[in-house]
Design an enzyme around this catalytic site. Structure first.
Site, PDB file in Angstrom:
ATOM      1  N   TYR A 109       0.839  -1.216   0.011  1.00  0.00           N
ATOM      2  CA  TYR A 109       0.088  -0.094  -0.037  1.00  0.00           C
ATOM      3  C   TYR A 109       0.905   1.320  -0.074  1.00  0.00           C
ATOM      4  CZ  TYR A 109      -4.068   2.819   0.810  1.00  0.00           C
ATOM      5  OH  TYR A 109      -5.040   4.233   0.796  1.00  0.00           O
ATOM      6  N   TRP A 111       2.874   3.021   2.010  1.00  0.00           N
ATOM      7  CA  TRP A 111       3.089   3.914   3.057  1.00  0.00           C
ATOM      8  C   TRP A 111       4.375   3.488   3.976  1.00  0.00           C
ATOM      9  CZ3 TRP A 111       1.580   8.662   4.194  1.00  0.00           C
ATOM     10  CH2 TRP A 111       0.276   9.149   3.587  1.00  0.00           C
TER      11      TRP A 111
END
Length: 758
Positions: A109, A111
């Site tokens: 994702y 991050w």
């Protein structure tokens, strides 16, 4: 020891170790509003929850690949890197041969790090592409609904999401900002890639001094900036669209709308006007809206009149599209701005995301950044990112998305790196059932998070302070040389080294690495980027000087007018990329999809009603960490109540339930239950509870609880419903849930997630 430069998603900082080996952190010297999240760094990087060696779930190690309900409960066995690398490579090869590359889900994702090279998503997807591809995800949990909807309405989502008017432009030109979803200061210290100077925090703190009025629409007083010209409208959750339609009806019936703008620059207003006036049998006037949103009809009319008196910016936070029917507040907000006729004017019109993240409204340079090439993915199957549980639980079933029909592939191998679905996703009891289905789950993680504990193979990854990189955010003022400060914990390796070893075992090592070490890649990416800047007339220093200096201030550029300004100046020669070339207040394209949960224009769709669970839960972003990152750090831990995540309640709601400040409470609905620590706050609207996301999921299996487990730590996603915003965007709807809260009189179970499972 001297200070070393580095950066993070919550900002640039300096780090060093003392003579006794302690880690010290200091904000960047230019940062006047450093993020409080820096307080989590020192305590997290050497926390006992760090994964120190490769670990294999015992059941998978003894019985081999296959579905298992023991994920999340089984013990782990530590193994050597050689063994772990061989097992992962062999399983990737088996799944490709037996089921095809579409049976691999590349779940990352993005991050994981502010670094441009050690960007975990790029690293993992690069390897999987070299191996022949994978089933991917699209969009984001943050604003995935808007990213699908806005191209239908204005031709482009990026203009609104990333090229908004700056705070300086607003201060100089705007009379009134109407902020649906609020302007919470807690969110603006975070930006993907980081910010060196955090100008948005300063701008939000001082904008009232410029004379700009703020009308802040939110159930939470904390979402209102502390400025003298800010007014709080404490709305009922999930009713913003009703308020917007009531405002629009007032503008229309009092002839305060800009008919010329609507005729020249928009299409479909006649249809929307008919809806406002009751073509469906219901007039959407201020009295109708007041019943639903909790703001009086007199206040609604007064606000509409004030909006029409001067330069007004209507802005909608990302949180409002992260709800059931989340397309509607974005579309209705755009309708309001179009009726005022100020789209394309400096400081007027429509904004999306102010107060949601640090770079919306920032005036930093918009320059391309160094990135690692991911290669080409030949596999065409994908999911909207928030449909991960559906993907695993419903192989072969169809789903709608943005006008097309797709089918969920049969996923046998989940490879997750740089993300934590047990933070982002909803209905975690359902996600646990979904995670039981694949043959194998591989996770790279620095810490023993819930995602790692539900994996089969856990590979220990370094943190940014344990490796070198290049760091910068989308509108950052600097490129930061991220120096290595610490030795890796245990046998942790960076993702590049992990994936390069797997690639080597599979015979594609040279294609993955191109013969470069991590340092050589960093130099290569920097010098290539430097060359591209030179073509634009910018003279960046050679890598050696940049690395020694620790940073380079990016060149500034004159602020460019937004594409909406060009469209307003000449809508014929500079049309929008929509079927009509104009702003589509009614979209025949969307209407043609035939989705009852997202018709062709903004509409009011009734939210869920639940008498047994009368409180609206707002699962907002935390003020003490980034998502779940840093939950073991000092800043996050200091906010806990008896070791649990705090839940904010209005004192009246608490008194009705016999709850006092500091009590441990049970929060529950038909999907799940969790324990939290009560904090009373009269800045929370009656009937509302606030439980921020990000407490590490710590389930205690208990058949008596809804969903079969009790999260003893306070993760609200045991309560949120795993349903899409609509069939159009299939976005995340986890911002709200209906719950009940009661005092927990038994001895609270211990929080176990802060100890490693070994």
């Amino acid at each position: 020891m001297s200070w070393s430069p580095t950066t993070s998603h919550w900002g640039a900082f300096r780090a060093r170790t003392t003579a006794s080996g302690e880690l010290e952190i200091a904000p960047h010297p230019l940062d006047r509003q450093p993020s409080p999240l820096l307080g989590n760094v020192a305590g997290s990087v050497r926390h006992p929850t760090r994964v120190r060696r490769p670990a294999i779930r015992r059941g998978w190690l003894e019985r081999g690949p296959g579905p298992s309900e023991h994920r999340g409960a089984d013990e782990f066995v530590e193994v050597s890197w050689e063994t772990a690398t061989e097992l992962v490579a062999a399983e990737l090869d088996r799944v490709r041969r037996e089921h095809g590359n579409g049976a691999i889900f590349g779940g990352s994702y993005g991050w994981g790090s502010a670094g441009r090279f050690h960007h975990t998503q790029s690293q993992l997807h690069r390897l999987l592409n070299v191996l022949g591809g994978y089933t991917a995800s699209r969009d984001t949990y943050s604003h995935g609904t808007s990213a699908v909807l806005l191209p239908h309405l204005v031709g482009d989502a990026g203009t609104l999401l990333y090229r908004a008017d700056t705070w300086g432009t607003i201060a100089a030109n705007t009379d009134l900002v109407v902020a649906f979803g609020g302007l919470p200061l807690k969110n603006v210290s975070v930006t993907p890639g980081g910010n060196t100077e955090h100008p948005t925090a300063t701008a939000l703190g001082t904008i009232g001094e410029s004379g700009v009025e703020l009308a802040v629409v939110s159930p939470l007083a904390d979402d209102v900036p502390k400025t003298p010209r800010a007014r709080w409208y404490p709305i009922v959750p999930a009713s913003d669209v009703a308020l917007m339609l009531g405002l629009a009806h007032t503008l229309l019936t009092e002839n305060r709308h800009d008919a010329t703008f609507l005729d020249r620059y928009c299409t479909g207003f006649d249809t929307v006007a008919g809806y406002l006036l009751g073509a469906d049998g219901t007039v959407k006037d201020a009295e109708w809206a007041a019943v639903r949103c909790g703001i009086s009809a007199a206040e609604i009319r007064a606000l509409a009149r004030r909006m029409a008196e001067g330069r007004t910016l209507v802005t909608v936070s990302w949180s409002l599209q992260r709800t059931r029917h989340g397309e509607q507040p974005v579309w209705a907000g755009l309708l309001l701005a179009a009726m005022l006729g100020q789209i394309g004017l400096p400081g007027g019109g429509f904004g999306h995301g102010y107060g949601s993240i640090g770079d919306v409204g920032d005036d930093g340079p918009l320059l391309p950044l160094p990135t690692l090439p991911q290669g080409h993915n030949p596999v065409r199957t994908f999911i909207p990112v928030a449909r991960i549980a559906d993907l695993l639980l419903r192989p072969g079933e169809r789903y709608d998305y943005n006008g097309a029909t797709h089918h969920y592939p049969d996923i046998r191998l989940v490879y997750w790196a740089g993300g934590n679905p047990f933070h982002h996703h909803q209905d975690l009891n359902r996600l646990r059932r979904a995670f039981a289905r694949p043959d194998t789950i591989v996770v790279h993680e620095p810490h023993w998070t819930a995602t790692a504990r539900h994996a089969d193979i856990v590979l220990p990854a370094t943190t940014p302070l344990e490796r070198e990189d290049l760091g910068s955010g989308r509108r950052d003022t600097h490129l930061i040389a991220m120096h290595r400060v610490l030795d890796p914990v245990g046998e942790a390796r960076d993702d590049y080294t992990i994936l390069a070893g797997i690639a080597q075992r599979l015979g594609v090592g040279e294609r993955f690495t191109e013969g470069r070490t991590a340092r050589e890649w960093i130099v290569h990416l920097y010098e290539g980027w430097r060359g591209r800047l030179a073509e634009r007339g910018h003279d960046a220093p050679p890598f050696g000087r940049f690395w020694a200096d620790g940073e380079w201030r990016l060149p500034t550029a004159a602020e460019q007018p937004t594409p909406f300004a060009a469209f307003r100046a000449d809508p014929v020669r500079r049309p929008l990329h929509t079927p009509s070339g104009r702003i589509e207040l009614f979209s025949s394209t969307v209407a043609g999809f035939g989705y009852p949960d997202c018709p062709g224009h903004p509409v009011w769709l009734e939210p869920e009603s639940d008498v047994e669970h009368p409180l609206w839960l707002i699962a907002n972003q935390p003020r003490t960490r980034l998502h779940g990152q840093g939950d073991v750090g000092a800043t996050s831990q200091a906010a806990k109540v008896r070791g649990r995540e705090p839940i904010e309640l209005h004192p009246g709601d608490a008194a009705e339930r016999g709850i006092a400040d500091g009590d441990v409470v049970r929060v529950f609905n038909g999907r799940g239950a969790c324990l939290a620590g009560a904090r009373l706050n009269d800045g929370v609207r009656r009937g509302v509870a606030v439980l921020a996301t990000g407490a590490w999921f710590d389930p205690l299996d208990d058949p008596a609880q809804p969903g079969g487990s009790l999260c003893v730590h306070g993760n609200p996603n045991v309560l949120t419903e795993d349903v899409p915003t609509s069939r159009l965007a299939q976005g995340c709807s986890g911002q709200h849930a209906r719950v009940q809260v009661e005092r927990y009189d038994a001895t609270p179970p211990p929080v176990r997630i802060l100890r490693p499972p070994l």
